[in-house]
Each structure stands twice: as C-alpha cells, then as structure tokens.
Design an enzyme around this catalytic site. Structure first.
Site, PDB file in Angstrom:
ATOM      1  N   LYS A  44       0.847  -1.191   0.000  1.00 49.83           N
ATOM      2  CA  LYS A  44       0.000   0.000   0.000  1.00 49.83           C
ATOM      3  C   LYS A  44       0.880   1.237   0.000  1.00 49.83           C
ATOM      4  O   LYS A  44       1.927   1.272   0.663  1.00 49.83           O
ATOM      5  CB  LYS A  44      -0.894   0.011   1.259  1.00 49.83           C
ATOM      6  CG  LYS A  44      -1.585   1.348   1.540  1.00 49.83           C
ATOM      7  CD  LYS A  44      -2.600   1.724   0.470  1.00 49.83           C
ATOM      8  CE  LYS A  44      -3.191   3.119   0.738  1.00 49.83           C
ATOM      9  NZ  LYS A  44      -4.128   3.520  -0.353  1.00 49.83           N
ATOM     10  N   CYS A 129      -0.327  11.226  -5.805  1.00 46.96           N
ATOM     11  CA  CYS A 129      -0.183  11.741  -4.442  1.00 46.96           C
ATOM     12  C   CYS A 129      -0.565  13.223  -4.453  1.00 46.96           C
ATOM     13  O   CYS A 129      -0.486  13.888  -5.481  1.00 46.96           O
ATOM     14  CB  CYS A 129       1.234  11.542  -3.920  1.00 46.96           C
ATOM     15  SG  CYS A 129       2.500  12.161  -5.003  1.00 46.96           S
TER      16      CYS A 129
HETATM   17  C1  LIG Z   1      -5.807   9.465  -3.759  1.00 42.22           C
HETATM   18  C2  LIG Z   1      -4.693   9.635  -2.772  1.00 42.22           C
HETATM   19  C3  LIG Z   1      -5.239   9.509  -1.341  1.00 42.22           C
HETATM   20  C4  LIG Z   1      -4.097  11.012  -2.936  1.00 42.22           C
HETATM   21  C5  LIG Z   1      -3.583   8.592  -3.044  1.00 42.22           C
HETATM   22  C6  LIG Z   1      -3.880   7.166  -2.590  1.00 42.22           C
HETATM   23  C7  LIG Z   1      -4.920   6.468  -3.417  1.00 42.22           C
HETATM   24  C8  LIG Z   1      -6.122   6.080  -2.884  1.00 42.22           C
HETATM   25  C9  LIG Z   1      -6.500   6.344  -1.469  1.00 42.22           C
HETATM   26  O1  LIG Z   1      -5.736   5.947  -0.537  1.00 42.22           O
HETATM   27  O2  LIG Z   1      -7.574   6.968  -1.305  1.00 42.22           O
HETATM   28  N1  LIG Z   1      -7.074   5.463  -3.644  1.00 42.22           N
HETATM   29  C10 LIG Z   1      -6.852   5.203  -4.983  1.00 42.22           C
HETATM   30  O3  LIG Z   1      -7.715   4.635  -5.695  1.00 42.22           O
HETATM   31  N2  LIG Z   1      -5.662   5.562  -5.526  1.00 42.22           N
HETATM   32  C11 LIG Z   1      -4.689   6.193  -4.805  1.00 42.22           C
HETATM   33  O4  LIG Z   1      -3.617   6.501  -5.370  1.00 42.22           O
END
Ligand SMILES: CC(C)(C)CCc1c(C(=O)O)[nH]c(=O)[nH]c1=O
Length: 310
Positions: A44, A129
C-alpha cells in the site's frame, strides 16, 4: 504455456500481481499475496508517518466495479521498509514498495532511505499523491511532475517506476511522455490509477455511497477498462525502452490478455482482488493460459504489444 515475465533484470514466475492499495496494507495481507499465485507483491502506498485515512464508509462495491476515497490509510514507511528487509526475494517474486509522500521532500526522504538499505525492493512512486492544496494531483501538473522526477533521480540511484493517473487527451499523453523519457532509470510506468472523482448514487437512499469528499471517489473495475487499455497502449508506443504495467478492469484472463496485447509487460489486479481475494490470481492465470492455448501462443512475448489497428 509460459506466463513468466523478464524485466528489471529479473524473471518473475507469472505476469499477475496486486494493484497497490488492495490486499497489501498489513503484513498478513502481504504474506497471503506472496503465498498465492501472484507473481509479485506491491505494498500500500506509504507516507512517511502512519495514517488512519478517511472516515468510513470510504470504499463501496458497485455492479460495475468500485469507488474509493480511502485517504491513504497506511502503516507508514518504516513498517513497509521493515517488511522489505525480511521479504523472501529468493522466491523469484519481486517486491515493489509504493510511495505516496505528502510532499516532494517526503517522497525524496523515503527514496533516500530505501537507497541506503540496498534492498532488491523496487519503488513505485504514486503520482496521484496530493500536490499543493488547490493544485491538481501531481500527475496532472506537468511542471511539478518534471521537477519531482529530477528530484527522484537525485534521491534514488536505482531503477524505479511511477503509478500514473489516467490521461484522456493526446496532448497530455505527449506532454507526459516527453517528461518521462528524460529519465533513463525510470524503468516502468503503471497505467492506470483509479479514475478520479467519480460519483456513485444510491437511488433508494438518494445519497452518495462513501462519506469522504461528499461522495467523490476514484473508480475501479469495469468502469475503467477502456481507459486503462488506452493508457497502456499510448505509453507503450510513446516510451521506447520502458515497461508499462497494466492496471484497471482486470477480472479474468480476457482483460489480462487485452492489457498484454496493448503492450503491458505485467498486469495488476485491484477491484477484483478486493472482493475475490488472492485466489483470483490462480483463476485469472489459468484463464489467460487457456486463452493463449486456444490462440496458439506459448509465451506472452508472442503477442505483447501486437494489438492490431484496422
Ligand atoms: C488518492 C490519494 C489519497 C491522494 C492517493 C492514494 C490512493 C487512494 C487512497 O488511498 O484513497 N485510492 C486510490 O484509488 N488511488 C490512490 O492513489
């Protein structure tokens, strides 16, 4: 039928592994992936410090896929670095560390720490990010992406990859490719991350289905397959000498075959893995092998990137 993949100076036993974020936040999940038919493991996305993430409900399954606004819940970089120190690289299954720092400095700090360890783990930096508040995500800010990649090259001397958001405009494909092609140690791009800021509505409750961001969230599953395939094929064409990892909409051997036909070196599974669990990898691999047998292909090299145009 040979499903193995040779890239990044190593050969992994198959072509399927998890998408970062799915079944990979905790060590027991990572161990379950390693014990499964997954050919690699990715963690993750890590931030420098642990994060609880957004209030629940923050993930919702729909008939066509999923929507999520998890908010980067993760155990923090040290947890995944410790796992990487103890990982069994001899299994032939590569370990990827996904990094999603809250700032360029955080991403560079994590890359420098990883470089100091001299571990075989390969970083995949998440360009979805967050950027400066009010500005688009890093991957949609070309100047910021160009600056970030220069800093990544200075912070990390090995091979690394980036996770890209989906692009939808030929000028954006070209602009990103021009930037990415400046970086010879940027060995691969993973296309795509979820399609951002979708909205799923429940007509019975007349409400959104996830709590954060007034219901806006990243889409996965069937919704994203055509966009994922387009991004794989466009970057496969535009990034000579780099690998493209396909991610988006894979739920059977059929979609895995499509991604490889479009140019994917390897294929990640997200939404389908979330619901089926690590058993999905042996099922999908079996379906892909069957498809190849029927078509007369004995290896992935026999058809990778051979998508025909009309
Ligand atoms: C969207 C962010 C929280 C900025 C990065 C982590 C992430 C998340 C998340 O942790 O919400 N979900 C996704 O589908 N793709 C991602 O890259």
């Amino acid at each position: 039928i040979d499903l193995s993949v040779t890239w990044l100076g190593q050969t992994m036993p198959g072509c399927l592994y998890n998408a970062s974020g799915v079944w990979c936040r905790e060590e027991d999940e990572l161990e379950a992936l390693h014990a499964s038919a997954a050919a690699a493991v990715i963690t993750k996305s890590a931030t420098l410090k642990p994060r609880d993430g957004n209030p629940e409900p923050r993930y919702c399954r729909t008939p066509l896929g999923s929507i999520n606004s998890m908010g980067l819940p993760n155990r923090g970089f040290d947890y995944y670095l410790d796992y990487a120190r103890r990982y069994r690289y001899g299994s032939g299954k590569p370990l990827f560390l996904s990094l999603s720092g809250l700032s360029l400095d955080d991403n560079c700090a994590m890359l420098r720490r990883l470089a100091e360890e001299g571990l075989p783990a390969v970083p995949e930096v998440n360009l979805s990010c967050p950027n400066v508040p009010g500005k688009p995500q890093l991957g949609y800010d070309f100047a910021a992406t160009a600056e970030a990649l220069e800093a990544f090259d200075a912070a990390y001397s090995g091979l690394y990859g980036v996770k890209l958001p989906p692009y939808f405009d030929p000028a954006h494909f070209a602009a990103m490719a021009e930037i990415l092609n400046r970086h010879p140690r940027l060995a691969f791009v993973t296309c795509i991350n979820s399609i951002g800021n979708g909205l799923v509505v429940d007509i019975d409750s007349e409400a959104v289905v996830i709590k954060p961001k007034d219901g806006l969230g990243g889409l996965g599953g069937d919704y994203v397959l055509p966009t994922a395939l387009a991004n794989v094929r466009e970057f496969f064409r535009l990034l000579p000498g780099k690998d493209v990892v396909g991610c988006g909409g894979v739920k059977s051997g059929r979609e895995a075959f499509m991604h490889i036909l479009a140019g994917a070196r390897a294929v990640q599974v997200g939404t389908c893995l979330y619901h089926e669990g690590p058993g999905a990898f042996s099922r999908i691999a079996g379906e892909l092998a069957m498809l190849m047998r029927v078509k007369g292909y004995r290896s992935l090299d026999a058809f990778r990137g051979r998508l025909r145009t009309l």
